[in-house]
Design a protein around this motif. Structure first.
Motif, PDB file in Angstrom:
ATOM      1  N   SER A  46      -2.734  -2.575  26.149  1.00 42.13           N
ATOM      2  CA  SER A  46      -3.966  -1.883  26.536  1.00 42.13           C
ATOM      3  C   SER A  46      -4.364  -0.908  25.436  1.00 42.13           C
ATOM      4  CB  SER A  46      -3.760  -1.124  27.851  1.00 42.13           C
ATOM      5  OG  SER A  46      -2.884  -0.032  27.646  1.00 42.13           O
ATOM      6  N   THR A  47      -5.615  -0.503  25.458  1.00 36.08           N
ATOM      7  CA  THR A  47      -6.088   0.489  24.501  1.00 36.08           C
ATOM      8  C   THR A  47      -5.312   1.791  24.674  1.00 36.08           C
ATOM      9  OG1 THR A  47      -8.283  -0.511  24.564  1.00 36.08           O
ATOM     10  CG2 THR A  47      -8.140   1.712  23.677  1.00 36.08           C
ATOM     11  N   THR A  48      -5.046   2.158  25.911  1.00 36.87           N
ATOM     12  CA  THR A  48      -4.268   3.370  26.185  1.00 36.87           C
ATOM     13  C   THR A  48      -2.877   3.275  25.579  1.00 36.87           C
ATOM     14  OG1 THR A  48      -5.496   3.780  28.222  1.00 36.87           O
ATOM     15  CG2 THR A  48      -3.327   4.817  28.033  1.00 36.87           C
ATOM     16  N   GLU A  49      -2.238   2.122  25.723  1.00 35.09           N
ATOM     17  CA  GLU A  49      -0.898   1.944  25.161  1.00 35.09           C
ATOM     18  C   GLU A  49      -0.948   1.997  23.633  1.00 35.09           C
ATOM     19  OE1 GLU A  49       3.254   1.534  25.196  1.00 35.09           O
ATOM     20  OE2 GLU A  49       1.810   2.211  26.670  1.00 35.09           O
ATOM     21  N   GLU A  50      -1.980   1.432  23.029  1.00 35.10           N
ATOM     22  CA  GLU A  50      -2.125   1.508  21.567  1.00 35.10           C
ATOM     23  C   GLU A  50      -2.236   2.954  21.110  1.00 35.10           C
ATOM     24  OE1 GLU A  50      -1.727  -0.671  19.203  1.00 35.10           O
ATOM     25  OE2 GLU A  50      -1.385  -2.265  20.655  1.00 35.10           O
ATOM     26  N   ILE A  51      -2.983   3.762  21.844  1.00 41.07           N
ATOM     27  CA  ILE A  51      -3.122   5.180  21.504  1.00 41.07           C
ATOM     28  C   ILE A  51      -1.772   5.872  21.636  1.00 41.07           C
ATOM     29  CG2 ILE A  51      -4.144   7.375  22.236  1.00 41.07           C
ATOM     30  CD1 ILE A  51      -6.649   5.678  23.044  1.00 41.07           C
ATOM     31  N   ARG A  52      -1.046   5.584  22.715  1.00 40.88           N
ATOM     32  CA  ARG A  52       0.267   6.202  22.932  1.00 40.88           C
ATOM     33  C   ARG A  52       1.234   5.829  21.804  1.00 40.88           C
ATOM     34  NH1 ARG A  52       0.910   6.526  28.124  1.00 40.88           N
ATOM     35  NH2 ARG A  52       0.784   4.288  28.467  1.00 40.88           N
ATOM     36  N   VAL A  53       1.262   4.544  21.429  1.00 38.61           N
ATOM     37  CA  VAL A  53       2.146   4.080  20.357  1.00 38.61           C
ATOM     38  C   VAL A  53       1.779   4.761  19.036  1.00 38.61           C
ATOM     39  CG1 VAL A  53       2.753   2.053  18.956  1.00 38.61           C
ATOM     40  CG2 VAL A  53       2.711   1.889  21.448  1.00 38.61           C
ATOM     41  N   ALA A  54       0.474   4.833  18.753  1.00 35.16           N
ATOM     42  CA  ALA A  54       0.024   5.474  17.511  1.00 35.16           C
ATOM     43  C   ALA A  54       0.432   6.944  17.472  1.00 35.16           C
ATOM     44  CB  ALA A  54      -1.490   5.328  17.354  1.00 35.16           C
ATOM     45  N   LEU A  55       0.268   7.640  18.587  1.00 38.10           N
ATOM     46  CA  LEU A  55       0.647   9.055  18.641  1.00 38.10           C
ATOM     47  C   LEU A  55       2.147   9.234  18.487  1.00 38.10           C
ATOM     48  CD1 LEU A  55      -1.737  10.356  21.432  1.00 38.10           C
ATOM     49  CD2 LEU A  55      -1.815  10.905  18.986  1.00 38.10           C
ATOM     50  N   GLU A  56       2.935   8.370  19.113  1.00 38.15           N
ATOM     51  CA  GLU A  56       4.394   8.452  18.964  1.00 38.15           C
ATOM     52  C   GLU A  56       4.797   8.284  17.499  1.00 38.15           C
ATOM     53  OE1 GLU A  56       5.846   5.485  21.648  1.00 38.15           O
ATOM     54  OE2 GLU A  56       5.565   6.765  23.400  1.00 38.15           O
ATOM     55  N   HIS A  57       4.192   7.308  16.823  1.00 39.55           N
ATOM     56  CA  HIS A  57       4.502   7.089  15.404  1.00 39.55           C
ATOM     57  C   HIS A  57       4.079   8.298  14.565  1.00 39.55           C
ATOM     58  CE1 HIS A  57       5.936   2.951  15.444  1.00 39.55           C
ATOM     59  NE2 HIS A  57       5.026   2.707  16.371  1.00 39.55           N
ATOM     60  N   TRP A  58       2.910   8.858  14.861  1.00 35.01           N
ATOM     61  CA  TRP A  58       2.411  10.001  14.103  1.00 35.01           C
ATOM     62  C   TRP A  58       3.328  11.216  14.294  1.00 35.01           C
ATOM     63  CZ3 TRP A  58       0.483  14.807  15.598  1.00 35.01           C
ATOM     64  CH2 TRP A  58      -0.082  15.544  14.574  1.00 35.01           C
ATOM     65  N   VAL A  59       3.755  11.461  15.529  1.00 33.38           N
ATOM     66  CA  VAL A  59       4.649  12.594  15.787  1.00 33.38           C
ATOM     67  C   VAL A  59       5.974  12.391  15.057  1.00 33.38           C
ATOM     68  CG1 VAL A  59       6.010  13.760  17.579  1.00 33.38           C
ATOM     69  CG2 VAL A  59       3.583  13.293  17.963  1.00 33.38           C
ATOM     70  N   GLU A  60       6.524  11.187  15.097  1.00 33.45           N
ATOM     71  CA  GLU A  60       7.776  10.911  14.387  1.00 33.45           C
ATOM     72  C   GLU A  60       7.626  11.133  12.889  1.00 33.45           C
ATOM     73  OE1 GLU A  60      10.917  10.378  15.508  1.00 33.45           O
ATOM     74  OE2 GLU A  60       9.982  10.912  17.411  1.00 33.45           O
ATOM     75  N   ARG A  61       6.522  10.675  12.318  1.00 35.95           N
ATOM     76  CA  ARG A  61       6.281  10.856  10.883  1.00 35.95           C
ATOM     77  C   ARG A  61       6.100  12.334  10.549  1.00 35.95           C
ATOM     78  NH1 ARG A  61       1.169   8.351   9.338  1.00 35.95           N
ATOM     79  NH2 ARG A  61       0.343  10.430   9.168  1.00 35.95           N
ATOM     80  N   THR A  62       5.417  13.054  11.414  1.00 36.68           N
ATOM     81  CA  THR A  62       5.162  14.477  11.198  1.00 36.68           C
ATOM     82  C   THR A  62       6.460  15.279  11.177  1.00 36.68           C
ATOM     83  OG1 THR A  62       2.993  14.280  12.228  1.00 36.68           O
ATOM     84  CG2 THR A  62       3.923  16.482  12.122  1.00 36.68           C
ATOM     85  N   LYS A  63       7.455  14.868  11.986  1.00 27.85           N
ATOM     86  CA  LYS A  63       8.717  15.597  12.069  1.00 27.85           C
ATOM     87  C   LYS A  63       9.460  15.652  10.738  1.00 27.85           C
ATOM     88  CE  LYS A  63      11.179  13.905  15.413  1.00 27.85           C
ATOM     89  NZ  LYS A  63      11.803  13.332  16.613  1.00 27.85           N
ATOM     90  N   SER A  64       9.159  14.747   9.815  1.00 24.31           N
ATOM     91  CA  SER A  64       9.847  14.755   8.526  1.00 24.31           C
ATOM     92  C   SER A  64       8.968  15.276   7.390  1.00 24.31           C
ATOM     93  CB  SER A  64      10.352  13.349   8.196  1.00 24.31           C
ATOM     94  OG  SER A  64       9.260  12.454   8.092  1.00 24.31           O
ATOM     95  N   ASP A  65       7.778  15.755   7.692  1.00 25.16           N
ATOM     96  CA  ASP A  65       6.864  16.287   6.681  1.00 25.16           C
ATOM     97  C   ASP A  65       7.341  17.688   6.277  1.00 25.16           C
ATOM     98  OD1 ASP A  65       4.718  17.814   5.515  1.00 25.16           O
ATOM     99  OD2 ASP A  65       3.276  16.392   6.340  1.00 25.16           O
ATOM    100  N   PRO A  66       7.668  17.899   4.980  1.00 30.66           N
ATOM    101  CA  PRO A  66       8.199  19.203   4.539  1.00 30.66           C
ATOM    102  C   PRO A  66       7.274  20.383   4.858  1.00 30.66           C
ATOM    103  CG  PRO A  66       8.392  17.572   2.791  1.00 30.66           C
ATOM    104  CD  PRO A  66       7.595  16.943   3.889  1.00 30.66           C
ATOM    105  N   THR A  67       5.979  20.193   4.763  1.00 36.04           N
ATOM    106  CA  THR A  67       5.033  21.275   5.068  1.00 36.04           C
ATOM    107  C   THR A  67       5.112  21.648   6.540  1.00 36.04           C
ATOM    108  OG1 THR A  67       3.569  20.488   3.317  1.00 36.04           O
ATOM    109  CG2 THR A  67       2.607  21.961   4.958  1.00 36.04           C
ATOM    110  N   ILE A  68       5.175  20.635   7.394  1.00 37.76           N
ATOM    111  CA  ILE A  68       5.271  20.874   8.836  1.00 37.76           C
ATOM    112  C   ILE A  68       6.598  21.542   9.173  1.00 37.76           C
ATOM    113  CG2 ILE A  68       5.399  19.752  11.102  1.00 37.76           C
ATOM    114  CD1 ILE A  68       2.571  19.765   9.877  1.00 37.76           C
TER     115      ILE A  68
END
Length: 115
Positions: free
Chosen positions: A37-59
């Protein structure tokens, strides 16, 4: 958390997001291709973005600064309580059980005293 188990047992919450028609159309195509579903795609995208953000040195630097500020504020409040009550802990007031973590004790349109 697997893609087939959104929120792994946690309560789902609704988030309204405004996006352009073009982005919505592209998102719908991705959802159609993946079979989700579109909702699930948004959820998956946000999960990936949060995971990637956790390793960003600036963050990570900003998170450390925020954590340090929280600790300073907590110590200031502990010191204030100690100044008022001395070394002993103040008695716990009898209250209703607190709401689950991350949830406000008030509902939309209601004040803390229920009005």
């Amino acid at each position: 958390m697997s893609e087939s188990e959104p929120n792994a047992g946690g309560q789902l919450r609704t988030l309204a997001v405004r996006i352009t028609e073009d982005l919505r159309a592209r998102l719908d195509v991705v959802a159609q291709i993946t079979g989700r579903s579109t909702t699930e795609e948004i959820r998956v995208a946000l999960e990936h973005w949060v995971e990637r953000t956790k390793s960003d040195p600036t963050i990570l630097k900003k998170a450390a600064a925020i954590r340090a500020e929280i600790e300073r504020e907590a110590q200031t409040r502990r010191n204030a309580i100690s100044a008022i009550f001395g070394a002993e802990e103040p008695a716990e007031p009898e209250t209703e059980p607190s709401p689950p973590a991350g949830r406000s004790s008030t509902r939309r349109g209601k004040t803390p005293d229920g009005e």
